[in-house]
Design an enzyme around this catalytic site. Structure first.
Site, PDB file in Angstrom:
ATOM      1  N   GLU A 337       1.072  -1.105   0.286  1.00 12.61           N
ATOM      2  CA  GLU A 337       0.030  -0.185   0.557  1.00 12.61           C
ATOM      3  C   GLU A 337       0.856   1.512   0.169  1.00 12.61           C
ATOM      4  OE1 GLU A 337      -3.205   0.054   3.626  1.00 12.61           O
ATOM      5  OE2 GLU A 337      -4.053   1.554   2.712  1.00 12.61           O
ATOM      6  N   HIS A 356      -0.348   6.290  -7.108  1.00 13.09           N
ATOM      7  CA  HIS A 356      -1.191   7.866  -7.295  1.00 13.09           C
ATOM      8  C   HIS A 356      -0.705   8.723  -7.343  1.00 13.09           C
ATOM      9  CE1 HIS A 356      -5.717   5.776  -5.573  1.00 13.09           C
ATOM     10  NE2 HIS A 356      -4.487   5.132  -5.316  1.00 13.09           N
TER      11      HIS A 356
END
Ligand code: CUO
Length: 686
Positions: A337, A356
């Site tokens: 993550e 991201h």
């Protein structure tokens, strides 16, 4: 809104916080008496705010109040974690309220809402307070700003109660000239985006340990996002689009464009768009303290693959630790993550979060145009963009690589001695059995918390979204044991055909399995008929948790008189998106039901006292995840030898049924809960 005191809605009333003069921003302090006399306070309408010694807020204050805030940015994570810690550390609710009132007009507004929401969710003395949905606080993250001007106009002209909701068209970010736009209704669904925001609030990847270190959080990061992808892929297949392609090569241009058409009201800027064919590049943005090379991400990826292939991870001390079948996926989830529970954030980096960011800054990688991040940089908006799914499909493939290395479940792990499932069926009020029916519905969102206008009072936006007819499952199970036993019913659905019309292989169907429900049932000796309603799903939160329909205009619809009366936690898949859209002709899917042995699934712990909505995706507050099986069981692993189809996979305690998902292109009102329940009674009788 620096010139206004803080409003805390309570039921339908608005309450003024009676703050000490020095709580107002400095520039308003000299005119405090004027402000206070204009607002007026009485014991009926105001809450006195206690004066406290304000703790050191210099770190969170270092971000401008109107700047963009992204949790994916390490610098912003540090500030937010610090603020969460300060809020959690306030001795009493009174002190917390006082500090929140002080911070509200000083701290970056998004960081403020994020940190305060986390503190409210995690403090023992506030955790039962419902936090308002983000769509009401920041409606600009969900709809374009022209709506807000129309809303203000309506509020000016019409008194509260007579205001007409502002209609938001379904198609406003693109046209069908872009094939990806066919699933925009799904990507841009408010409920889905709220779920995602709420999930990341409940499972933050950084912050105080007490907030981050939750049971199986890494595994849930994998599973919840894996399920999002399975659902998105089914939705794509229904819309004649191929399954999503992984973003494996970071250096290839990205053909999927996205133009969000959202404005950030507080920041006074538009979210940047990403035209087709943009490429990712190294980031060097000094003002964000951000320097990332694409090669860093590739190195982290290779090290993660290495960990998977060697079944061992390196920790911060440099030693090697074996991962095992039970906890390996949890370790990997935290590593990929990455959360602060990663074995080593130095060695394995921050792969998913940095991905991201490189996508979110691809339009201005070195900050030469002073542009901020795009919607991929904010978990409240990221799911709107097609590239979100391409990135997450890549992330998911790391987990699949690991899961596929585990041994298949043995028959012994799958069967439930003495229990068989002889029949499974879906019932609706329509004539066709085993059919799920979808359609459009229009629902309302109250914008008044998030917009600054007078005269105040509710003003609604009306959005069109996918919805489905209420239905029930009927499962016939036999128990030939000499006693009552407990079983866990696991219901999944999966597409039958691929994008070219060919029958999907078992392995492909397995990867596309959508969890629909999971619940415990007692099975008495002999035959048992189990009925379960669609709105009882272990995945979903009720309709009212997403929308605030105008009850006074539709008294019939008012299942719950007030928001507060309805005890729910905001995390969970929205009920209206439980069923895929299907097609007008009828989309064929397989429904799979398994009843597993509860004695093997049971987690010994106290009963949950809070709400249980959305438990499959969100877990239980303060408790362990209530199922010892791996998330996704029994489809998280490759099949045993000899299994080539779902049929081959079946053991007596499982069954299969072909179902049809039929889309009816009309707008239907939502049935009230009471009506649905009545329908259920008649549906199960037929
Ligand atoms: Cu939920 Cu990428 O983790 O957004």
């Amino acid at each position: 809104r620096p010139h206004e005191p803080v409003y805390v809605p309570k039921g339908n009333k608005q309450v003024v916080l009676d703050v000490p003069t020095n709580y107002l921003p400095e520039k308003y302090q000299p005119v405090a008496s004027e402000i206070f006399s204009r607002v007026g306070t009485s014991s009926e309408t105001s809450i006195p705010i206690k004066q406290i010694a304000i703790p050191d807020l210099s770190l969170p204050l270092s971000l401008g109040r109107r700047d963009g805030f992204s949790l994916f940015l390490p610098a912003h994570q540090k500030m937010a974690s610090n603020l969460v810690e300060i809020f959690l550390g306030m001795r009493t609710v009174e002190d917390l309220l006082s500090l929140a009132a002080y911070c509200r007009d000083r701290i970056n507004s998004q960081m403020f809402v994020y940190a305060l929401s986390i503190a409210i969710l995690h403090r023992p003395d506030t955790k039962n307070l419902p936090i308002p949905q983000l769509s009401e606080i920041f409606p600009d993250k969900y709809m374009d700003s022209s709506i807000f001007n129309r809303a203000k106009e309506e509020a000016n002209v019409m008194p509260t109660g007579s205001r007409i909701p502002i209609e938001i068209p379904l198609d406003y970010t693109a046209t069908d000239a872009d094939p990806e736009h066919r699933v925009a209704y799904w990507r841009e669904d408010i409920g889905i985006n709220l779920h995602h925001w709420h999930w990341h609030l409940v499972y933050p990847f950084s912050g105080p340990m007490v907030v981050v270190n939750k049971d199986r959080r890494g595994e849930l990061f994998y599973y919840m996002h894996h399920q999002i992808l399975a659902r998105y892929n089914a939705e794509r297949l229904c819309n004649n689009l191929p399954r999503v392609r992984r973003l494996t090569n970071l250096r290839d241009p990205i053909p999927e464009a996205y133009f969000p058409k959202l404005d950030q009201i507080v920041a006074g800027r538009s979210w940047p768009a990403r035209p087709a064919g943009y490429s990712l590049s190294d980031l060097d943005r000094k003002s964000d303290q951000l320097k990332i090379d694409l090669a860093d991400l590739e190195r982290f990826r290779d090290r993660i693959f290495d960990a998977i292939h060697t079944n061992s991870v390196r920790n911060n001390a440099g030693s090697t630790v074996r991962i095992d079948e039970k906890t390996g996926i949890d370790v990997l989830g935290n590593m990929v993550e990455a959360s602060i529970l990663s074995p080593s954030r130095t060695f394995y980096g921050d792969l998913h979060n940095l991905g991201h960011l490189v996508i979110a800054y691809c339009h201005d990688p070195d900050h030469r145009y002073l542009e901020s991040f795009s919607i991929m940089g904010d978990s409240t908006t990221a799911m709107r963009d097609p590239v979100f799914y391409r990135w997450h499909a890549f992330i998911d493939s790391l987990f699949t690589e690991y899961k596929d290395s585990l041994p298949a479940y043995t028959l012994q792990q799958l069967v439930f001695p003495g229990v068989s499932v002889s029949n499974i069926r879906i019932n609706t009020s329509g004539a066709n059995p085993n059919t799920l029916n979808s359609h459009w519905t229009k629902s309302d969102i109250d914008l008044s918390r998030g917009l600054d206008f007078t005269p105040r009072g509710s003003i609604f936006a009306r959005v069109q979204h996918l919805n489905h007819d209420f239905y029930t499952y009927t499962i016939t199970a036999n128990n030939s044991n000499n006693k009552e036993v407990l079983g866990t019913v696991r219901i999944f659905i999966t597409p039958k055909f691929d994008e070219t019309g060919r029958q999907l292989t078992f392995n492909d169907q397995r990867m596309l399995m959508i969890e629909m429900d999971k619940f415990t049932v007692p099975l008495s000796r002999g035959q048992n008929i189990i009925n379960r309603m669609s709105n009882e799903s272990a995945l979903t939160i009720p309709f009212e948790a997403t929308f605030r329909n105008v009850d006074e205009n539709r008294p019939d619809e008012g299942d719950f008189q007030s928001f507060d009366e309805f005890n729910y936690c905001g995390c969970g898949w929205p009920q209206h998106m439980l069923v895929p859209k299907g097609t007008k002709q009828g989309y064929p899917m397989d429904m799979f039901v398994m009843i597993s042995n509860y004695e093997l699934d049971r987690v010994n712990q106290a009963d949950s006292r809070g709400c249980r909505d959305g438990v499959s995706f969100c877990g239980l507050r303060d408790l362990k995840y209530p199922d010892t099986q791996s998330m996704g069981f029994p489809f998280d692993r490759v099949a045993r030898v000899g299994v080539n189809s779902l049929h081959d996979f079946l053991t007596p305690n499982m069954n299969l049924q072909q179902i049809t998902v039929r889309f009816n292109d009309v707008i239907k009102p939502r049935l009230s809960y009471k009506k649905q329940t009545n329908e259920s009674a008649s549906a199960s009788l037929t």
